[in-house]
Design an enzyme around this catalytic site. Structure first.
Site, mmCIF file in Angstrom:
data_model
loop_
_atom_site.group_PDB
_atom_site.id
_atom_site.type_symbol
_atom_site.label_atom_id
_atom_site.label_comp_id
_atom_site.label_asym_id
_atom_site.label_seq_id
_atom_site.Cartn_x
_atom_site.Cartn_y
_atom_site.Cartn_z
ATOM 1 N N ASP A 174 29.067 99.965 -15.358
ATOM 2 C CA ASP A 174 30.070 99.971 -16.241
ATOM 3 C C ASP A 174 30.227 100.700 -17.490
ATOM 4 O O ASP A 174 30.264 102.359 -17.159
ATOM 5 C CB ASP A 174 30.341 98.925 -16.072
ATOM 6 C CG ASP A 174 31.685 98.073 -16.418
ATOM 7 O OD1 ASP A 174 32.665 98.990 -16.513
ATOM 8 O OD2 ASP A 174 31.894 97.314 -16.683
ATOM 9 N N ASP B 270 29.060 90.472 -7.742
ATOM 10 C CA ASP B 270 29.117 89.020 -7.573
ATOM 11 C C ASP B 270 30.240 88.864 -8.745
ATOM 12 O O ASP B 270 30.763 89.602 -9.714
ATOM 13 C CB ASP B 270 28.112 87.607 -8.129
ATOM 14 C CG ASP B 270 27.949 88.201 -9.519
ATOM 15 O OD1 ASP B 270 27.703 89.490 -9.975
ATOM 16 O OD2 ASP B 270 26.940 86.992 -10.635
ATOM 17 N N PHE C 175 37.353 95.410 -10.937
ATOM 18 C CA PHE C 175 36.400 94.067 -10.598
ATOM 19 C C PHE C 175 36.151 93.664 -9.096
ATOM 20 O O PHE C 175 37.296 93.923 -8.510
ATOM 21 C CB PHE C 175 36.241 93.077 -11.299
ATOM 22 C CG PHE C 175 35.398 92.448 -11.277
ATOM 23 C CD1 PHE C 175 34.579 92.791 -13.121
ATOM 24 C CD2 PHE C 175 34.744 91.664 -11.179
ATOM 25 C CE1 PHE C 175 33.016 92.043 -12.905
ATOM 26 C CE2 PHE C 175 33.100 90.616 -10.731
ATOM 27 C CZ PHE C 175 32.987 91.117 -12.254
ATOM 28 N N VAL C 176 34.686 94.401 -8.445
ATOM 29 C CA VAL C 176 34.296 94.034 -7.520
ATOM 30 C C VAL C 176 33.734 93.297 -6.767
ATOM 31 O O VAL C 176 32.685 93.136 -8.088
ATOM 32 C CB VAL C 176 34.290 95.708 -6.238
ATOM 33 C CG1 VAL C 176 35.058 96.817 -6.853
ATOM 34 C CG2 VAL C 176 32.841 96.278 -7.335
ATOM 35 N N ARG D 178 28.447 87.522 -3.694
ATOM 36 C CA ARG D 178 27.999 88.353 -3.332
ATOM 37 C C ARG D 178 27.800 88.029 -1.620
ATOM 38 O O ARG D 178 26.392 89.509 -1.205
ATOM 39 C CB ARG D 178 26.018 87.671 -3.524
ATOM 40 C CG ARG D 178 26.513 88.006 -4.850
ATOM 41 C CD ARG D 178 24.819 87.589 -5.950
ATOM 42 N NE ARG D 178 24.286 87.340 -7.076
ATOM 43 C CZ ARG D 178 24.340 88.153 -8.244
ATOM 44 N NH1 ARG D 178 24.509 88.915 -8.441
ATOM 45 N NH2 ARG D 178 24.584 87.361 -9.439
ATOM 46 N N GLU E 41 20.464 100.469 -9.016
ATOM 47 C CA GLU E 41 21.319 99.206 -9.508
ATOM 48 C C GLU E 41 22.464 99.470 -8.634
ATOM 49 O O GLU E 41 23.412 100.295 -7.923
ATOM 50 C CB GLU E 41 21.840 100.080 -10.905
ATOM 51 C CG GLU E 41 22.458 99.183 -12.031
ATOM 52 C CD GLU E 41 22.576 98.122 -12.776
ATOM 53 O OE1 GLU E 41 21.889 97.204 -11.676
ATOM 54 O OE2 GLU E 41 22.071 97.924 -13.697
ATOM 55 N N ASP E 42 23.103 97.836 -8.744
ATOM 56 C CA ASP E 42 24.478 98.282 -7.668
ATOM 57 C C ASP E 42 25.198 99.013 -8.874
ATOM 58 O O ASP E 42 26.051 99.439 -8.428
ATOM 59 C CB ASP E 42 24.834 97.051 -7.868
ATOM 60 C CG ASP E 42 24.434 95.980 -9.719
ATOM 61 O OD1 ASP E 42 24.551 96.495 -10.488
ATOM 62 O OD2 ASP E 42 25.462 94.666 -9.474
ATOM 63 N N LYS F 171 20.161 90.313 -10.447
ATOM 64 C CA LYS F 171 20.353 90.728 -9.208
ATOM 65 C C LYS F 171 21.128 91.227 -8.296
ATOM 66 O O LYS F 171 20.860 91.110 -6.708
ATOM 67 C CB LYS F 171 20.152 88.850 -8.434
ATOM 68 C CG LYS F 171 20.176 87.193 -9.328
ATOM 69 C CD LYS F 171 21.120 86.482 -9.107
ATOM 70 C CE LYS F 171 20.302 85.243 -10.207
ATOM 71 N NZ LYS F 171 21.423 83.636 -10.034
#
Ligand code: IMP
Length: 179
Positions: free
Chosen positions: A107, A162, A155-156, A168, A103-104, A47
């Site tokens: 990592d 999310d 962590f964002v 989101r 892709e968001d 998502k």
């Protein structure tokens, strides 16, 4: 700017305006690299990249097709599990298409490595990766062709990203305290 949200401390890292400017640059660069007439199949990874992909699609001029692939790699945790589960598969073949995987965030790179491998097996004409964020770690096996911003190890959340399915809808991207 720093403010509490649902008891979680957040620090805004990327404003709406900064993201908008960078997405516009990425769109111009991607179109220039692929040539003005080529159809680009923008593959939105659900998502997390739904907002980024929607904005990027409008930042790329000329012919663009859009496909969706749903994956889940974290569950509700903040560590990559290494197990990528396809929750929604493509509805059209990508054989012979110029695919841009959107892709968001990369990592560990486990998610993207799995996706690149499984998409190459479907014989696209080309496959490029565009990630809004990249957290540079030694383990990363696949690097994106296009990266919006480099992150540290924070962590964002926001702009599609999310924490346990929340945040989101924030129009900016913020670092969140997860402990
Ligand atoms: P990887 O397999 O470790 O590269 O994890 C990639 C996926 O984990 C991304 O597509 C995101 O869904 C999620 N992820 C990694 N870091 C973050 C973060 O800082 N915020 C939100 N989601 C993240």
């Amino acid at each position: 700017m720093s403010h509490p949200s649902d008891g979680k401390r957040m620090t805004v890292l990327f404003s709406e305006e900064r993201i908008r400017e960078r997405v516009a640059e990425l769109g111009r660069q991607i179109r220039a690299d692929l040539g003005s007439d080529e159809e680009i199949t923008l593959l939105c990874i659900l998502k997390g990249s739904f907002i980024f992909a929607a904005d990027l699609a409008r930042a790329i001029s000329g012919p663009v097709a859009v496909e969706f692939l749903g994956v889940q790699s974290y569950g509700d945790a903040t560590q990559s599990s290494g197990h990528v589960q396809i929750t929604h598969d493509l509805t059209n073949p990508i054989e012979g298409k110029h695919v841009l995987l959107v892709e968001d965030i990369i990592d560990t790179g486990l998610t993207i490595a799995y996706l690149v491998q499984s998409l190459l097996a479907r014989s696209p004409a080309s496959l490029r990766v565009c990630a809004l964020f990249e957290k540079p770690t030694e383990e990363q096996k696949v690097r994106a062709d296009y990266v919006g911003f480099q992150l540290g190890d924070e962590f964002v959340v926001g702009y599609g990203l999310d924490w346990a399915q929340r945040f989101r809808n924030l129009p900016y991207v913020a670092a969140i305290e997860t402990d």
